[in-house]
Design an enzyme around this catalytic site. Structure first.
Site, mmCIF file in Angstrom:
data_model
loop_
_atom_site.group_PDB
_atom_site.id
_atom_site.type_symbol
_atom_site.label_atom_id
_atom_site.label_comp_id
_atom_site.label_asym_id
_atom_site.label_seq_id
_atom_site.Cartn_x
_atom_site.Cartn_y
_atom_site.Cartn_z
ATOM 1 N N HIS A 1 0.857 -1.189 0.000
ATOM 2 C CA HIS A 1 0.000 0.000 0.000
ATOM 3 C C HIS A 1 0.894 1.241 0.000
ATOM 4 C CE1 HIS A 1 -3.009 2.937 1.172
ATOM 5 N NE2 HIS A 1 -3.942 2.037 0.892
ATOM 6 N N GLU B 1 0.569 4.114 1.254
ATOM 7 C CA GLU B 1 0.725 4.775 2.564
ATOM 8 C C GLU B 1 1.790 4.072 3.394
ATOM 9 O OE1 GLU B 1 -2.852 5.284 5.125
ATOM 10 O OE2 GLU B 1 -1.472 4.802 6.751
ATOM 11 N N THR C 1 -3.322 3.589 8.428
ATOM 12 C CA THR C 1 -4.511 4.290 8.948
ATOM 13 C C THR C 1 -5.807 3.560 8.611
ATOM 14 O OG1 THR C 1 -4.577 5.652 6.970
ATOM 15 C CG2 THR C 1 -3.499 6.604 8.891
HETATM 16 FE FE1 F3S Z 1 -6.649 10.584 6.398
HETATM 17 FE FE2 F3S Z 1 -8.150 8.881 7.662
HETATM 18 FE FE3 F3S Z 1 -8.678 9.495 5.183
HETATM 19 S S1 F3S Z 1 -5.986 9.050 7.759
HETATM 20 S S2 F3S Z 1 -6.755 9.997 4.302
HETATM 21 S S3 F3S Z 1 -8.744 10.848 6.964
HETATM 22 S S4 F3S Z 1 -8.820 7.522 6.086
#
Ligand code: F3S
Length: 709
Positions: free
Chosen positions: A123, A125, A166
Site C-alpha cells: 500500500h 501509505e 490508517t
Molecule cells: Fe486521512 Fe483517515 Fe482518510 S488518515 S486519508 S482521513 S482515512
C-alpha cells in the site's frame, strides 16, 4: 422503496482535502501532475484529468519545475528530495493524520527503536511510512508477526515501536500487537488507525442489518471499499458492489423495500447522488432532474413531492455545496480568534479532526475540547456532527488550523458568569491549574481564579490536592474589561456548613450519637465537627487510660463516633463523650475481683507512703508502705522496683470513690512464715484504710492512714 444513505459514505476528510487542493492547483497553474492516482476512483481521476491534473507513476515522469501534488497517502523523504532537485512546486495533500505518523516513526527511529508497521506491504501509505523509518518491518497479519519473532529470538529483545496503516482493520492490528506483546520486552504501541474507516464500517454494518439490499459504491482498486462490502455482507444477504450508477442493475433490487447505500473513502459525492437518482428514476416517481451533480435539496424535495422513494441523508456534508461555493470556502483565509464551523471528520484519542471546508485541515486537541476529567469525547460528539470552535493557530506551512472548543464555550458562557455574580448563585467547575496565589477553576470554559484564602483548604495546605476536582464556588468579582473572574470555594462551604449547623441544632439531644471529624486538638480536649457544629471531647472523656495529651489518642482528620453528654443552645457549646462505656475498666475490674482476691499487679509508681500498682489496665491500687512487707521498711524501693509484677491481696474496694487497697504483707505467710511474735499484724491488716490510686495527684499526707508503729 426506502433508501438509507450512510452519513459516513464517501470522501473521508483526508481525501476531500486532497481533492480540493488538486482542484485549486489546477485552477492556479492550469495543469499539474499528481504522484499516483489522487484517489482510488477512475471517475474521479477522469474528472481531475479534465481539470488539468495528470497522473504520473514516478518522479521520472515529471517535467522540470512542474507543480506536483502529493496525494493523501504521503510519500517518503527521498521523494521530497527528488522533487526539490527537479525544482517542482509541491502541493502537499498528505493527510495530516498520515503526516503525524511520519513524524512519529521518524522520532522513534531517531531514538534507536525498531518500527513495525502493521499494514498492507504494497500500500502506498505503508511504503511512505517505511521511508521515514530507515530500517523497519512491515507485518500484514498476526501469523506474520509470530513468524518474524520466531525467525530470530533476538528480535524480542530490541526496542520495538508499533504503528498501523490508517485504514488497517482494528481486529488484525490488535491481534498482531498481542502476538508481539507476548515476547517483546521493550514495546511501544501507537494506535494510528483512522477512526473514519472504523466508523464507516460500523455504520455500514448497522445499516446492512436493517435493509433488504445494500449498495456499496467504490473504485475497483480500492481495498477500503472491498472491506466495506465484506463487512456489509456479514449482515445482509444482498450486497451490490458497484463503481458508479452505470454499474447498478436495478433488477437486483426487485422486491427490496429498504435499500442501504454506503461508499468507500474515494467515492465522490456526485457518484453517490447519481446512484440515488437512478433508483428514483427507476420508480418513475421523480421528474427528470438536471444532469451531473444534483444538489441534495433537489433530490429530497422531489422525493417528498412524490412520497417515494424516500432518500434519507443524515448530516449534510460540505460536498453538497456548489463548486463555486466550495472553491470560495477553500480559498478563505482563517485568522486566529475567528469562530469557525465545521464537520467532525474523525476522532482519535488525542484530537478531533474537523473539516472546515477550507484548504487547511482543522483539529481540536482533546485538551482543547473540554477540561472535564474522565469524559469520553466519543460519547459526546460523533463523526459527521457539526461543531463550532475558535481558531487558536493557523499553520500555513503544514496546512493545519488548531481549534479550541473550550475557548469558544468560554466566550459564550461569559454572560452566565456575570449573572451568577449578580445572583450569588453557586456554580460548578473543574480545578485545572494551581499557581502561586491559588487555583484556577474552569467554569463552563471561563477561567475563574480562586485565591488560596478562598480555597477552603487549611492555611499552608498544598493546593495540589484540589487539582482535577469538581468544586462548587461563588463568583465574587468580575472584571469585564480585563476578563478577570474571582471566585470563592470557601463561601460555598460556609453556606453548606450553616445549613448543616441549623439541622444539627434542631435535632440534638443528650445521648445522641454522631459520626464526626476531629477538627483540632488542644491540651484539654479535642474539637469534633458533628455536622456544621463543633463539640468538645474533654481529655478525661477521651480514654479510660490515663493520658496527658489528646494527641495520644486522636489526630486531626480522624473520623470518630461520639455521643452528646450535654449541650447549651444559648452558648452554642456541646460536650461530647468518646470513651466506650462497655470498655469501662472499673466495671471490668469489679466483675473480676473482689475483696480477698489475689491479683498479679504491676508496680507503676513508688511514693514515700507506698506503691501504686496496676491491677487491670485503667485501675491502679495502692499498697501502703505498711502493707509492702511483713517487717518495717524505710521506703518502698527497699523492697519493690517500678515495672516489677508481684502478687497482692485486694484488701478494700471503695466503689464510690473507685479506690482499691492492696497488700503484699497479707500474703507474706504464704511466702515467708510470719514471725510468731507478730500475729497481731495480720489482724491489723483489715483495719488498713483505703488509699487513693491516682499517682498523678497523690493524697495529702494527712489523708493517708498513719503508718503502723
Ligand atoms: Fe486521512 Fe483517515 Fe482518510 S488518515 S486519508 S482521513 S482515512
Amino acid at each position: 422503496m426506502e433508501v438509507i444513505t450512510a452519513r459516513t459514505a464517501g470522501f473521508c476528510f483526508g481525501v476531500r482535502r486532497a481533492v480540493k487542493m488538486a482542484e485549486e492547483a489546477a485552477k492556479k497553474y492550469g495543469s499539474c501532475a499528481c504522484l499516483g492516482p489522487l484517489i482510488h476512483n477512475d471517475d474521479a481521476v477522469r474528472y481531475l484529468e479534465g481539470l488539468g491534473v495528470r497522473t504520473v507513476n514516478s518522479t521520472a515522469e515529471l517535467k522540470e519545475r512542474e507543480p506536483v501534488i502529493i496525494r493523501s497517502h504521503g510519500v517518503g523523504p527521498e521523494v521530497y528530495r527528488e522533487l526539490d532537485e527537479l525544482g517542482c512546486e509541491i502541493i502537499d495533500a498528505t493527510c495530516p493524520d498520515v503526516a503525524r505518523i511520519h513524524a512519529l516513526v521518524k522520532n522513534e527511529t531517531d531514538e534507536g527503536r525498531h518500527v513495525v508497521i502493521i499494514g498492507e506491504r504494497h500500500h502506498p501509505e505503508v511504503a511512505a511510512i517505511s521511508g521515514w523509518c530507515g530500517e523497519c518491518t512491515v507485518l500484514e497479519t498476526p501469523e506474520e508477526a509470530e513468524k518474524w519473532l520466531s525467525e530470530d529470538p533476538e528480535r524480542a529483545k530490541i526496542p520495538v515501536s508499533i504503528v498501523s496503516q490508517t485504514t488497517g482493520e482494528r481486529k488484525n492490528f490488535e491481534n498482531s500487537v498481542k502476538v508481539i506483546k507476548k515476547q517483546c520486552t521493550n514495546l511501544k504501541v501507537f494506535d494510528t488507525i483512522c477512526n473514519t474507516t472504523s466508523n464507516r464500517q460500523r455504520e455500514a454494518r448497522e445499516i446492512a442489518s436493517t435493509v433488504d439490499a445494500m449498495i456499496v459504491i467504490g473504485g475497483r482498486h480500492s481495498a477500503n471499499t472491498d472491506k466495506l462490502a465484506r463487512v456489509a455482507s456479514e449482515c445482509c444477504g444482498n450486497v451490490l458492489l458497484i463503481e458508479n450508477a452505470d454499474g447498478l442493475d436495478l433488477r437486483e433490487l426487485r422486491g427490496a423495500k429498504r435499500v442501504g447505500v454506503t461508499a468507500g473513502a474515494s467515492t465522490p459525492e456526485w457518484i453517490i447522488k447519481e446512484v440515488n437518482r437512478k433508483m428514483c428514476d427507476e420508480n418513475k416517481t421523480v421528474e427528470t432532474v438536471e444532469e451531473e451533480t444534483v444538489a441534495a435539496e433537489a433530490v429530497e424535495e422531489t422525493a417528498q413531492e412524490v412520497e417515494a422513494p424516500e432518500v434519507k441523508e443524515v448530516a449534510p456534508e460540505a460536498g453538497e455545496a456548489s463548486f463555486e461555493e466550495l472553491l470560495e470556502r477553500s480559498i478563505k483565509t482563517l485568522h486566529t480568534g475567528e469562530k469557525v464551523r465545521g464537520v467532525i471528520a474523525s476522532i482519535t484519542q488525542t484530537e478531533i479532526s474537523v473539516d472546515l471546508g477550507t484548504k487547511q485541515s482543522g483539529y481540536i486537541p482533546i485538551s482543547e475540547f473540554t477540561d472535564e476529567p474522565g469524559v469520553n469525547v466519543a460519547d459526546i460528539i460523533h463523526v459527521g456532527d457539526e461543531i463550532e470552535a475558535y481558531v487558536m493557530r493557523v499553520n500555513d506551512v503544514e496546512g493545519t488550523v488548531m481549534l479550541s472548543k473550550k475557548r469558544l464555550d468560554s466566550v459564550k458562557n461569559w454572560d452566565s458568569i456575570v449573572e451568577a455574580r449578580a445572583s450569588r448563585a453557586v456554580v460548578e467547575g473543574i480545578v485545572v491549574e494551581e499557581n502561586k496565589g491559588g487555583v484556577v477553576v474552569n467554569v463552563k470554559g471561563v477561567r475563574v481564579f480562586v485565591p488560596a484564602s478562598q480555597s477552603g483548604l487549611p492555611k499552608d495546605a498544598p493546593m495540589t490536592e484540589l487539582l482535577k476536582r469538581k468544586v462548587k464556588l461563588i463568583i465574587r468579582e468580575v472584571n469585564q474589561p480585563r476578563r478577570r473572574v474571582v471566585g470563592s470555594i470557601r463561601d460555598v462551604t460556609a453556606i453548606e456548613r450553616r445549613a448543616k449547623a441549623e439541622a444539627t441544632w434542631s435535632e440534638i439531644e443528650v445521648g445522641k450519637r454522631y459520626h464526626g471529624v476531629v477538627k483540632s486538638l488542644t491540651s484539654y480536649g479535642a474539637f469534633v465537627d458533628i455536622g456544621g457544629v463543633d463539640g468538645m471531647v474533654h481529655v478525661s472523656e477521651l480514654s479510660w487510660k490515663r493520658i496527658h495529651q489528646p494527641s495520644e489518642v486522636l489526630k486531626v482528620g480522624d473520623e470518630i463516633d461520639v455521643y452528646v453528654i450535654s449541650f447549651d443552645k444559648e452558648t452554642k457549646k456541646i460536650s461530647l463523650g468518646y470513651k466506650d462505656p462497655n470498655e469501662n475498666p472499673w466495671v471490668k475490674f469489679t466483675s473480676t475481683y473482689q475483696v480477698g482476691s489475689i491479683a498479679d499487679v504491676r508496680i507503676v509508681k513508688l511514693m514515700t507512703f507506698g506503691a501504686f500498682a496496676e491491677i487491670v489496665p485503667g485501675v491502679d491500687g495502692l499498697i501502703h508502705i505498711s502493707q509492702i512487707a511483713d517487717r518495717r521498711i524505710g521506703k518502698p524501693e527497699d523492697v519493690l522496683t517500678e515495672g516489677e509484677t508481684v502478687k497482692a491481696k485486694i484488701i478494700n474496694i471503695d466503689n464510690e470513690n473507685k479506690k482499691v487497697s492492696l497488700s503484699i504483707r497479707a500474703l507474706s505467710d504464704l511466702v515467708v512464715p510470719a514471725p510468731a511474735a507478730e500475729p497481731e499484724a495480720v489482724e491489723e491488716e483489715d483495719d488498713t484504710p483505703v488509699v487513693v490510686y491516682d499517682t498523678e495527684n497523690p493524697p495529702a499526707p494527712e489523708e493517708l492512714p498513719a503508718e503502723e508503729e
